[in-house]
Design an enzyme around this catalytic site. Sequence first.
Site, PDB file in Angstrom:
ATOM      1  CD  GLU A 101      20.514  29.081  14.779  1.00 50.11           C
ATOM      2  OE1 GLU A 101      19.708  30.034  14.759  1.00 50.11           O
ATOM      3  OE2 GLU A 101      20.673  28.346  15.766  1.00 50.11           O
ATOM      4  CG  ASP A 113      17.027  22.244  20.160  1.00 47.97           C
ATOM      5  OD1 ASP A 113      16.670  23.379  19.799  1.00 47.97           O
ATOM      6  OD2 ASP A 113      18.149  21.771  19.925  1.00 47.97           O
TER       7      ASP A 113
END
Lengths: 399, 267
Positions: free
Chosen positions: B55, B66
């Site tokens: 990924e 994040d």
Amino acid sequence: MNLREQPGPYFGEFGGRFVPESLVEALDELSAEYEKAKVDHQFLDELDRLGRSYIGRPSLLTEVPRFARLAGSVRVFLKREDLNHTGSHKINNVIGQALLTKRIGKSRVIAETGAGQHGVATATAAALFGLDCTIYMGEVDTERQALNVARMKLLGAQVVAVKTGSRTLKDAINDAMRDWVTNVSTTNYIFGTVAGPHPFPAMVRDFQKIIGEEARAQMLAVTGSLPDAVAACVGGGSNAIGIFDAFLDDEPVALFGFEAGGEGIDTPRHAATISKGRPGVLHGARSYLLQDEDGQTIESHSISAGLDYPGVGPEHAWLSDIKRVKYSAITDSAAMNAMKALSQTEGIIPAIESAHALAGVLDLGKTLPAGSNILVCLSGRGDKDMETAGNWFNFLEQK
Amino acid sequence: MTPKDKVESVSETLDKLRETGTGALIGYLPIGFPNLSQSIEAAITLAESGISAIEFGIPYSDPVMDGPIIQRAAQASLDAGLKLKQVFEAVSAVKQATEIPVLLMSYWNPILQFGVERFCEQLASVGGSGIITPDLIPDDAAAWIAASNNSGLDRIFLAAPSSTAQRLAMITKQSRGFVYAVSTMGTTGVRSELDQAARELVARLREVGAERICVGLGISTREQVREVLNYADGAIVGSALVAALEADGVSGLRERAMSLVDGIRLG
């Protein structure tokens, strides 16, 4: 077509919900609760009661003839949101969202803040309603608005200085969203402006539209007619949509939004999102934004922390595209001159944010027919800006 | 078996691993961290270590899903000057060196600005398998759904512990390749214990018909990988790999990856 009361999630092609799936349930819950609350007389009565007994509504309409002389042969009227409790229009929205937080049954609120006005308003409402409160503020802003940090702490809020990215408002929003994703079961995000994912743009507008509703009636009472023009500063755009909304369907009333032109919109240092940005997705909505060719957000600049934001509310993007509101940019120096002008002609010290609207009016007045009436949203007071103004005008002793 | 000249899809990889009684380990790395060539080398290292799929993250200025480790790496990549067009260069280089699927992870605005259709065509042409979209939900994804159908890319939406059954069904229906189940309410990062919510979410996704489910967020040890593969088709590890790369370079990354791969083998 009626332009008022657009329900979202889309305003033309702007708006929507560009968020992590983890937030969808909370946004749905907020939307559903808000839809119920806005037709619930008990909720609306409580909002009205707090408006009158706590915020200080209705706010005054003040004609400023000595200032108006600087703008040609027009009459200028200020909608005095600076006189609200906590010193700006932000409290109107915060009281509404804090009441909703209680309705939903959550015990903690978070908020982002740039200049500190929305943070102070949120910390105030949290104290009033007994809610835990955490405010996210870019580290750069905690330095230039240190007194507002102290105010928030005195009110019992925890203030987090955000050290990522450009360390300003956009990064404070990122960190507030991360907090919300993590603590969504106990926490409500009291968003400060008409940007963000649905339902925020429509809901925050609804809590701010009282500004224009009062001002419209006050103008009719004082002058016997609707104003010829209405002006406001635009960062995210909450005070602007608040005063514009009541006039959106009054076709003869011209509407003007003034963005932060920083050091000039031909330099890279400005926050003129509609004037110089292009459509994209940031902080949950599709709207105009300042970005590079790869879609990375560009840091904005404005002397006013409250306008220092690279995005703008989606309803403004739409109102610009359909040409109902005209948006243009005001430089830092024009805004500071207008701040001084209002202070010295009328004894009213405006926030630097609001001074952008005043600067716009100084130009606009000269283009309108003699005797035109201009209504301006004076969104906040300038006390918080004394250090910036002191340095700008060399009023302070050099350290 | 898959013919050598055909790109193996993520679904095929997941199905094959399921048949052997194990599961997939998907490794996340940000493109351009610490620089473009080393991020390509790092991805090839993951493949050599036995990871099932890559990924590759597109760094973005405002990554709200994040945590600190990936935020820092993404910012470093942008500061070093990564441009969006280099993403295809990176995918192409990794695909030339390895046969495992390479997915992209991207916040929506970079793809939107590049042009959704054009982005998909270019990604498909360099052998990319699909895109994971952390801030795009199916409700607002009409352009992406159309473009991914045209280019044959996999479309991986996220499912959350807070999602209603109705939304899980919609997410499952609109996803292709697998559904990305977020293990916990929060952002990416290293967590010592995995949330029970992950197991429940996977079970709820199975109930609405999800065929392939990979779990991500907070997975950092081989024990956690093994635990996840007891009930899901794949485990996605990000921050732990990025932290290893940040601290000890490609050799540190290789060591960490091989340790995680043991989690599949002993599964």
